[in-house]
Motif scaffolding. Structure first.
Motif, PDB file in Angstrom:
ATOM      1  N   ILE A 181       0.859  -1.185   0.000  1.00  0.00           N
ATOM      2  CA  ILE A 181       0.000   0.000   0.000  1.00  0.00           C
ATOM      3  C   ILE A 181       0.895   1.235   0.000  1.00  0.00           C
ATOM      4  CG2 ILE A 181      -1.817   1.262   1.207  1.00  0.00           C
ATOM      5  CD1 ILE A 181      -2.471  -1.473   2.602  1.00  0.00           C
ATOM      6  N   VAL A 182       0.645   2.141  -0.938  1.00  0.00           N
ATOM      7  CA  VAL A 182       1.411   3.386  -1.047  1.00  0.00           C
ATOM      8  C   VAL A 182       0.422   4.550  -1.009  1.00  0.00           C
ATOM      9  CG1 VAL A 182       2.992   4.750  -2.463  1.00  0.00           C
ATOM     10  CG2 VAL A 182       3.201   2.246  -2.425  1.00  0.00           C
ATOM     11  N   LEU A 183       0.669   5.504  -0.141  1.00  0.00           N
ATOM     12  CA  LEU A 183      -0.248   6.632   0.043  1.00  0.00           C
ATOM     13  C   LEU A 183       0.516   7.950  -0.040  1.00  0.00           C
ATOM     14  CD1 LEU A 183      -2.016   5.197   3.237  1.00  0.00           C
ATOM     15  CD2 LEU A 183      -2.800   4.942   0.870  1.00  0.00           C
ATOM     16  N   SER A 184      -0.172   8.991  -0.496  1.00  0.00           N
ATOM     17  CA  SER A 184       0.436  10.328  -0.476  1.00  0.00           C
ATOM     18  C   SER A 184      -0.544  11.318   0.124  1.00  0.00           C
ATOM     19  CB  SER A 184       0.832  10.770  -1.892  1.00  0.00           C
ATOM     20  OG  SER A 184      -0.280  11.312  -2.582  1.00  0.00           O
ATOM     21  N   SER A 185       0.005  12.382   0.684  1.00  0.00           N
ATOM     22  CA  SER A 185      -0.823  13.416   1.298  1.00  0.00           C
ATOM     23  C   SER A 185      -0.041  14.714   1.316  1.00  0.00           C
ATOM     24  CB  SER A 185      -1.201  13.015   2.725  1.00  0.00           C
ATOM     25  OG  SER A 185      -1.853  14.075   3.408  1.00  0.00           O
ATOM     26  N   ASP A 186      -0.749  15.813   1.513  1.00  0.00           N
ATOM     27  CA  ASP A 186      -0.074  17.108   1.597  1.00  0.00           C
ATOM     28  C   ASP A 186       0.397  17.418   3.009  1.00  0.00           C
ATOM     29  OD1 ASP A 186      -2.468  17.634   2.857  1.00  0.00           O
ATOM     30  OD2 ASP A 186      -3.019  19.345   1.605  1.00  0.00           O
TER      31      ASP A 186
END
Length: 483
Positions: A276-281
Motif C-alpha cells: 500500500i502506497v499513500l500520499s498526502s499534503d
C-alpha cells in the motif's frame, strides 16, 4: 451527428480537460485554442503553430481522444487548423488543416472492460470482476513518464526516493508497508508514487496487479457502487490489487463511509502482504477529520516527507526538464530560474513550458537571460516575504544556542562575534536595509563594522567547509520561513 456548436463542444471538452491537468498547463496549452467548426462529428480547433499541434499530439493525445469520445461519442474526430507564419505581403493568417493522428493499434480503449479502462466518475460501465472466475486485467492508470530515472534526487527527497525504490523492487515484502509520502503542493509526490508502480510492473510484469488512483476517484467510484448495489463487488475488486497506490489521501477527510470502506480494504491487503502506497499534503497525524484507526494504520510502515528542493536540486531539475522538452537554456538562464522559483517543482516546470511556448511562437532560437526575465516576470513572486532583522537575529542566536540580546552587546567573546557577523551577513541578504540600519540593530554599530562582518563571513565560507555549511544551513532555514 452532434447538434452541438463548435464553441459548446469545445467548452465541454475544456471542462473535462481542466479536471485532469494542472492549472498552469491548462493556461499554457489549452486556453489559447479557439474552436473553428463542428461538421460531420469532426471538431476543428485552431492552434497557434505547428509546434503547438505536435506538442498536443505528443503529450495529450490520449486525454484529447477520450475527452472527445465523451463529448461527441466514440466516432467523434478532432482536426487542427494550424496557423502558419505570415509572409511579408500578407495581412491575414494562413493555416493548414491537420487531422489527429490515428489511434495506435495496441491502445484500444474498450478492450479492458473487466478492469478500470479510465477513471471518470459516472462513466464506468463495468469496473468489477466477480471473484473466483478470473483475475482482472487491470489498467494500472500510471503515467509512463513518471519513472525513477526522471526523478532528480537531492537532500530534499533522498530518504523518500531510496525507500520508494526498495519498495518497487520488493513490494509487500518489506517493512515499509504502508509507505506514506507527504509534502506540499508540487514537490513530486505523484511522480514518486507512480514511479513505484511503473518499476514494479517493469520488474514483475503481469504477475502483479498494480493500480494508481486518486482519493477523489476512489470516493466517486465507491458512491457509484453503492447506488448500483455493487458495493461488495467494489470491495472484492480492490482486494485483488497487489500494489495499491492512492494519491492525495487527505481528501478522505470528513468522508465517513469512504474511510470505513478503505479501512476494510486496507486491512485485507495488508494482511495478505500486498503493498500500500499513500500520499498526502501533510503528515498522517495532521490530516483533519480522519478516523483514529486509519491514522494509526497510516503510521504502521514508513512515513517520509518531501522538502522544498534546494538550489542545486532545482538547477538539476531545470536541466532535465529543458532537455526533455527539447529546449537549450544557458547556465545563466537556468541560474535565474532556479534562484527565483523556489517553492516547488511544478513552478519550475511551468517556467520551462512558458519559455518553450514563447520560443516557438516568436521563432526564437536562443533564449537570453534578459528575455527570460521579461517572459517570466509575471510568474516570479517576490523572492522573500518581509522578514525583519530581529527575526534573523533570533534564527541565528537560536542556532548558536545563545541569548538574542548578546549580539547587540559590546562583548568580544568569539562565539558571540561569529553569531553577530553571520546575522549581519544574513540581514544584508534577506532585507533591503542599509548598512547603517543593520548596524543600528546590532547595538548601534556603524556601517564599516557591518562591511567588515560581511567580508569576514564571505571569506570564511570560501576557506572553511564547516563555516560554509553553517551559513548555508541558516540561509536555508530563513529562506524556508520566507516562502
Amino acid at each position: 451527428m452532434s447538434t452541438l456548436s463548435a464553441e459548446a463542444a469545445w467548452e465541454q471538452c475544456l471542462d473535462i480537460i481542466q479536471d485532469n491537468i494542472s492549472y498552469q498547463k491548462y493556461k499554457s496549452w489549452f486556453e489559447p485554442i479557439d474552436p473553428v467548426k463542428l461538421e460531420d462529428n469532426t471538431l476543428t480547433i485552431e492552434v497557434p503553430s505547428q509546434f503547438w499541434y505536435e506538442w498536443l499530439e505528443e503529450h495529450y493525445y490520449g486525454m484529447l481522444r477520450s475527452t472527445l469520445a465523451k463529448v461527441l461519442g466514440e466516432n467523434g474526430k478532432l482536426e487542427y487548423s494550424v496557423v502558419l507564419e505570415k509572409s511579408d505581403n500578407e495581412t491575414n493568417n494562413r493555416s493548414v488543416r491537420l487531422p489527429q493522428r490515428p489511434m495506435p493499434p495496441d491502445s484500444n480503449q474498450n478492450e479492458n472492460m473487466s478492469g478500470y479502462s479510465e477513471y471518470s466518475p459516472g462513466k464506468i460501465e463495468n469496473p468489477f470482476v466477480i471473484p473466483g472466475i478470473r483475475k482482472a486485467k487491470i489498467d494500472s492508470n500510471l503515467n509512463n513518464n513518471y519513472v525513477f530515472d526522471r526523478y532528480i534526487e537531492g537532500d530534499c527527497n533522498r530518504l523518500a526516493r531510496s525507500a520508494a525504490m526498495a519498495i518497487a523492487e520488493n513490494p509487500g515484502s518489506n517493512s515499509f508497508n504502508p509507505f506514506f509520502i507527504y509534502g506540499g503542493t508540487g514537490l513530486g509526490k505523484t511522480h514518486l508514487i507512480q514511479s513505484i508502480g511503473n518499476k514494479a510492473k517493469q520488474e514483475y510484469g503481469n504477475e502483479l496487479a498494480v493500480l494508481y488512483i486518486s482519493s477523489e476517484s476512489f470516493t466517486n467510484e465507491f458512491v457509484q457502487a453503492i447506488r448500483n448495489n455493487r458495493a461488495s463487488e467494489f470491495t472484492m475488486f480492490y482486494r485483488q490489487i497487489d500494489v495499491l497506490i492512492v494519491d492525495d489521501i487527505q481528501f478522505f477527510s470528513g468522508k465517513e463511509k469512504t474511510q470505513e470502506e478503505f479501512f476494510h480494504i486496507f486491512n485485507a491487503l495488508h494482511q495478505d502482504g500486498k503493498q500500500i502506497v499513500l500520499s498526502s499534503d501533510r503528515a498522517p497525524r495532521e490530516i483533519p477529520d480522519i478516523e483514529e484507526r486509519l491514522i494509526s494504520r497510516f503510521s504502521w510502515g514508513l512515513s517520509a516527507d518531501l522538502q522544498i528542493p534546494e538550489y542545486e536540486t532545482r538547477y538539476a531539475i531545470l536541466e532535465r526538464k529543458a532537455n526533455d522538452n527539447g529546449i537549450e537554456l544557458s547556465p545563466d538562464v537556468l541560474e535565474f530560474i532556479a534562484h527565483n522559483f523556489k517553492s516547488n517543482v511544478r513552478d519550475l516546470e511551468g517556467a520551462i513550458i512558458k519559455l518553450l511556448a514563447f520560443a516557438s511562437l516568436q521563432h526564437v532560437d536562443e533564449i537570453e537571460p534578459q528575455m527570460a526575465k521579461q517572459v517570466l516576470k509575471d510568474m516570479i513572486k517576490e523572492s522573500h516575504t518581509s522578514i525583519s532583522i530581529e527575526q534573523i537575529q533570533n534564527y541565528v542566536c537560536d542556532y548558536f544556542g545563545i541569548d538574542t540580546n548578546k549580539v547587540r552587546e559590546k562583548t568580544r567573546k568569539q562565539e558571540i562575534v561569529e553569531a553577530r557577523q553571520i546575522a549581519m551577513y544574513l540581514s544584508k541578504q534577506f532585507t533591503d536595509s542599509s548598512l547603517k540600519t543593520i548596524g543600528l540593530h546590532f547595538g548601534g554599530r556603524d556601517h564599516s563594522t557591518v562591511i567588515h562582518a560581511i567580508s569576514t563571513v564571505e571569506e570564511r565560507m570560501q576557506t572553511t567547509a564547516k563555516h560554509k555549511r553553517m551559513v548555508d544551513e541558516l540561509y536555508q532555514k530563513i529562506e524556508m520561513a520566507t516562502l
